[in-house]
Design a protein around this motif. Structure first.
Motif, short mmCIF file in Angstrom:
data_model
loop_
_atom_site.label_atom_id
_atom_site.label_comp_id
_atom_site.label_asym_id
_atom_site.label_seq_id
_atom_site.Cartn_x
_atom_site.Cartn_y
_atom_site.Cartn_z
N MET A 194 -0.24 -4.77 -19.59
CA MET A 194 -0.77 -4.73 -18.24
C MET A 194 -0.60 -3.32 -17.69
SD MET A 194 0.20 -7.10 -14.97
CE MET A 194 -0.60 -8.48 -15.78
N LEU A 195 -1.68 -2.74 -17.10
CA LEU A 195 -1.63 -1.38 -16.62
C LEU A 195 -0.86 -1.25 -15.31
CD1 LEU A 195 -5.31 -0.30 -17.39
CD2 LEU A 195 -3.24 0.16 -18.73
N LEU A 196 -0.96 -2.28 -14.46
CA LEU A 196 -0.30 -2.24 -13.17
C LEU A 196 0.61 -3.45 -13.02
CD1 LEU A 196 -3.25 -1.19 -10.83
CD2 LEU A 196 -1.34 0.23 -11.55
N ASP A 197 1.82 -3.22 -12.59
CA ASP A 197 2.70 -4.36 -12.36
C ASP A 197 2.43 -4.93 -10.98
OD1 ASP A 197 5.74 -2.48 -11.55
OD2 ASP A 197 3.76 -2.54 -10.62
N PRO A 198 2.91 -6.15 -10.70
CA PRO A 198 2.62 -6.79 -9.41
C PRO A 198 3.04 -5.96 -8.22
CG PRO A 198 3.53 -8.37 -10.98
CD PRO A 198 3.65 -7.03 -11.62
N TRP A 199 4.22 -5.31 -8.30
CA TRP A 199 4.69 -4.54 -7.15
C TRP A 199 3.71 -3.42 -6.82
CZ3 TRP A 199 6.13 0.03 -5.07
CH2 TRP A 199 6.99 -0.02 -3.95
N THR A 200 3.18 -2.76 -7.87
CA THR A 200 2.20 -1.68 -7.64
C THR A 200 0.93 -2.22 -7.01
OG1 THR A 200 3.06 -0.50 -9.57
CG2 THR A 200 0.89 0.16 -8.74
N LEU A 201 0.49 -3.40 -7.49
CA LEU A 201 -0.72 -4.00 -6.93
C LEU A 201 -0.53 -4.34 -5.45
CD1 LEU A 201 -1.88 -6.31 -9.85
CD2 LEU A 201 -3.06 -4.31 -8.94
N TRP A 202 0.64 -4.86 -5.11
CA TRP A 202 0.90 -5.18 -3.70
C TRP A 202 0.99 -3.92 -2.86
CZ3 TRP A 202 -0.04 -9.51 -1.40
CH2 TRP A 202 -0.04 -10.69 -2.12
N LEU A 203 1.46 -2.84 -3.45
CA LEU A 203 1.47 -1.57 -2.73
C LEU A 203 0.04 -1.11 -2.44
CD1 LEU A 203 3.20 0.73 -1.62
CD2 LEU A 203 3.03 1.85 -3.87
N VAL A 204 -0.86 -1.34 -3.40
CA VAL A 204 -2.27 -1.02 -3.18
C VAL A 204 -2.83 -1.88 -2.05
CG1 VAL A 204 -4.57 -1.08 -4.21
CG2 VAL A 204 -2.63 -0.25 -5.55
N VAL A 205 -2.42 -3.16 -2.02
CA VAL A 205 -2.86 -4.05 -0.94
C VAL A 205 -2.46 -3.47 0.42
CG1 VAL A 205 -2.55 -6.32 0.12
CG2 VAL A 205 -2.85 -6.13 -2.35
N LEU A 206 -1.25 -2.97 0.52
CA LEU A 206 -0.78 -2.39 1.77
C LEU A 206 -1.61 -1.18 2.17
CD1 LEU A 206 3.11 -2.60 1.40
CD2 LEU A 206 1.54 -4.24 2.41
N VAL A 207 -1.86 -0.30 1.22
CA VAL A 207 -2.63 0.90 1.52
C VAL A 207 -4.05 0.53 1.95
CG1 VAL A 207 -3.60 3.02 0.55
CG2 VAL A 207 -1.27 2.34 -0.04
N VAL A 208 -4.66 -0.38 1.20
CA VAL A 208 -6.01 -0.83 1.55
C VAL A 208 -6.01 -1.47 2.93
CG1 VAL A 208 -7.84 -2.47 0.97
CG2 VAL A 208 -6.77 -1.10 -0.83
N GLY A 209 -5.00 -2.30 3.20
CA GLY A 209 -4.91 -2.96 4.49
C GLY A 209 -4.80 -1.98 5.64
N MET A 210 -3.98 -0.95 5.49
CA MET A 210 -3.83 0.04 6.55
C MET A 210 -5.14 0.81 6.77
SD MET A 210 0.05 1.58 6.11
CE MET A 210 -0.09 1.90 4.34
N LEU A 211 -5.83 1.13 5.68
CA LEU A 211 -7.11 1.82 5.81
C LEU A 211 -8.14 0.94 6.51
CD1 LEU A 211 -7.35 3.56 2.31
CD2 LEU A 211 -6.92 4.65 4.52
N LEU A 212 -8.14 -0.35 6.17
CA LEU A 212 -9.10 -1.27 6.79
C LEU A 212 -8.79 -1.46 8.27
CD1 LEU A 212 -9.46 -3.95 3.98
CD2 LEU A 212 -11.19 -2.31 4.72
N ALA A 213 -7.51 -1.55 8.62
CA ALA A 213 -7.14 -1.67 10.03
C ALA A 213 -7.60 -0.44 10.80
CB ALA A 213 -5.63 -1.86 10.18
N GLY A 214 -7.40 0.73 10.20
CA GLY A 214 -7.85 1.96 10.84
C GLY A 214 -9.37 2.02 10.97
N SER A 215 -10.07 1.57 9.94
CA SER A 215 -11.54 1.59 10.00
C SER A 215 -12.05 0.61 11.05
CB SER A 215 -12.12 1.26 8.63
OG SER A 215 -11.80 -0.06 8.23
N MET A 216 -11.36 -0.54 11.21
CA MET A 216 -11.76 -1.50 12.23
C MET A 216 -11.61 -0.90 13.62
SD MET A 216 -12.94 -4.69 12.16
CE MET A 216 -12.23 -5.62 10.79
N LEU A 217 -10.52 -0.18 13.85
CA LEU A 217 -10.34 0.50 15.13
C LEU A 217 -11.40 1.57 15.33
CD1 LEU A 217 -6.46 0.90 15.30
CD2 LEU A 217 -7.90 -0.59 16.71
N PHE A 218 -11.79 2.24 14.25
CA PHE A 218 -12.83 3.27 14.34
C PHE A 218 -14.17 2.63 14.75
CE2 PHE A 218 -16.25 5.73 12.23
CZ PHE A 218 -16.11 6.92 12.96
N VAL A 219 -14.48 1.47 14.15
CA VAL A 219 -15.72 0.76 14.52
C VAL A 219 -15.67 0.35 15.98
CG1 VAL A 219 -17.13 -1.28 14.08
CG2 VAL A 219 -16.13 -0.03 12.16
#
Length: 392
Positions: free
Chosen positions: A1-26
């Motif tokens: 497996m290339l990514l372990d679960p902890w790394t994937l959840w870290l990606v979820v956090l980063v994506v989530g923060m970017l999406l929250a910021g983009s929603m505020l931008f909209v």
């Protein structure tokens, strides 16, 4: 497996923060749509809750367990409030605190405080309730065809199913009374699914706002600027769609009596006030489902889906008498204005093609116009009903 679960959840956090910021931008681009603030808060609190869960063991258990999961529950409550706000209903933000407070209170009981498996089942059930509320609101506000709303609805169903599935599968997420959703390789797929749902749900919500903006823009071209009612074009489009449906349909054509004399004697400003007053009388005496339009200078039309001839006649009389009361409130003692109304009704079955629907509408308009002419000829300020005929 290339990514372990902890790394994937870290990606979820980063994506989530970017999406929250983009929603505020909209929201900054469309500040009139305040539902975007709720949805940005939804993503933000979700990210905060997941962050607390990932930091378990590094921060106090009360913060990672009680407060972290309370933030997740509050996020889903805010999602529901955002959907209510988008559908022009009171957000009821206070209710979004119920599930988080209940969670913290139940975690103080030994049955939940000392058992990770029981806590997994409890929070899954609470999230299920909150997502169900969002589904109900998404369905309740679904009054016109909408692909973005369909996407939001489907994604919420997926979230509901996945959360409820955690209840029977709680044992797979716990090892030695420790949550392993962020660490065990077999749970990596959960992180991937979370990334996908987070991205698609936020995109669907933004598209929902964009769709409304486009509808408002198109609606402006179908509205009469003075009265706010539909114009002739808007009436024709909506009325044709209604004529394709099942059930009875009634049509009113309405004309203000001696309106030219009002303009000549009192001026066009007073004439405009009379038109606005008549539009208000229509709104007050008709149902929300009725299609109301100003189709000419002092000419109006109302399509009443599902209304019987008797119901249409009663509505017409309410409008006629209600308009008299409205005119008296304008404060012009010498101002006398009334309306004549022609009513036509058809109990014909539904049609399947647009051309047949337009033909039905034209038939109704001809008959209602004949009834209006009769009301004018018989002294005005009255309602006339066209006899039913199958002849187009």
């Amino acid at each position: 497996m290339l990514l372990d679960p902890w790394t994937l959840w870290l990606v979820v956090l980063v994506v989530g923060m970017l999406l929250a910021g983009s929603m505020l931008f909209v929201w900054l681009l469309t500040p009139e749509e305040t539902a975007l603030i709720y949805w940005a808060a939804f993503t933000g609190f979700l990210v905060a809750g997941v962050s607390a869960g990932m930091a378990r063991g590094l921060i106090p258990d009360f913060v990672s367990i009680e407060l972290g999961n309370a933030a997740i529950l509050f996020a889903y409550g805010v999602m529901w409030c955002g959907l209510r706000r988008f559908d022009r209903r009171r957000p009821c933000l206070g209710y979004a605190f119920v599930a988080p407070v209940l969670w913290i209170a139940l975690c103080q009981l030994p049955a939940f405080g000392e058992s990770v498996g029981n806590r997994v089942m409890l929070i899954s059930a609470l999230i299920g309730v909150l997502v169900t509320l969002s589904l109900v609101q998404a369905r309740r506000g679904w009054v016109v065809p909408s692909q973005p709303r369909l996407a939001v609805f489907v994604l919420l169903v997926v979230v509901l199913v996945l959360n409820l599935a955690r209840i029977p599968l709680a044992s797979t997420q716990v090892s030695d009374n420790q949550l392993v959703i962020f660490t065990h390789p077999r749970n990596a797929i959960i992180g991937l699914v979370a990334i996908g749902i987070t991205i698609f749900l936020n995109c669907a919500l933004v598209l929902l706002v964009r769709e409304r903006a486009e509808l408002i823009h198109r609606s402006a071209a179908r509205r009469d600027e003075l009265t706010g009612l539909l114009n002739r074009r808007g009436f024709a489009e909506l009325a044709t769609l209604c004529c394709m449906g099942a059930g009875p349909i009634s049509l009113m054509l309405l004309d203000l009596d001696h309106f030219k004399q009002v303009n000549d004697r009192f001026g066009h400003a007073t004439g405009d006030r009379v038109l606005v007053a008549f539009a208000q009388a229509l709104r007050l005496n008709l149902r929300q489902a009725d299609i109301v339009a100003r189709i000419g200078g002092e000419e109006f039309a109302v399509l009443l889906p599902g209304a019987t001839e008797t119901a249409a006649l009663q509505a017409a009389e309410r409008i006629r008498s209600g308009f008299q009361s409205t005119i008296n409130e304008l404060g012009e003692e010498a101002l006398h204005c009334s309306c004549s109304i022609g009513v036509a009704h058809t109990p014909l079955p539904p049609v399947e093609v647009d051309t047949m629907a337009r033909a039905r509408l034209e038939m109704l308009q001809r008959r209602a116009d004949g009834a209006l002419y009769e009301a004018k000829s018989n002294g005005r300020n009255r309602v006339a009903v066209a006899p039913f005929s199958l002849v187009h």
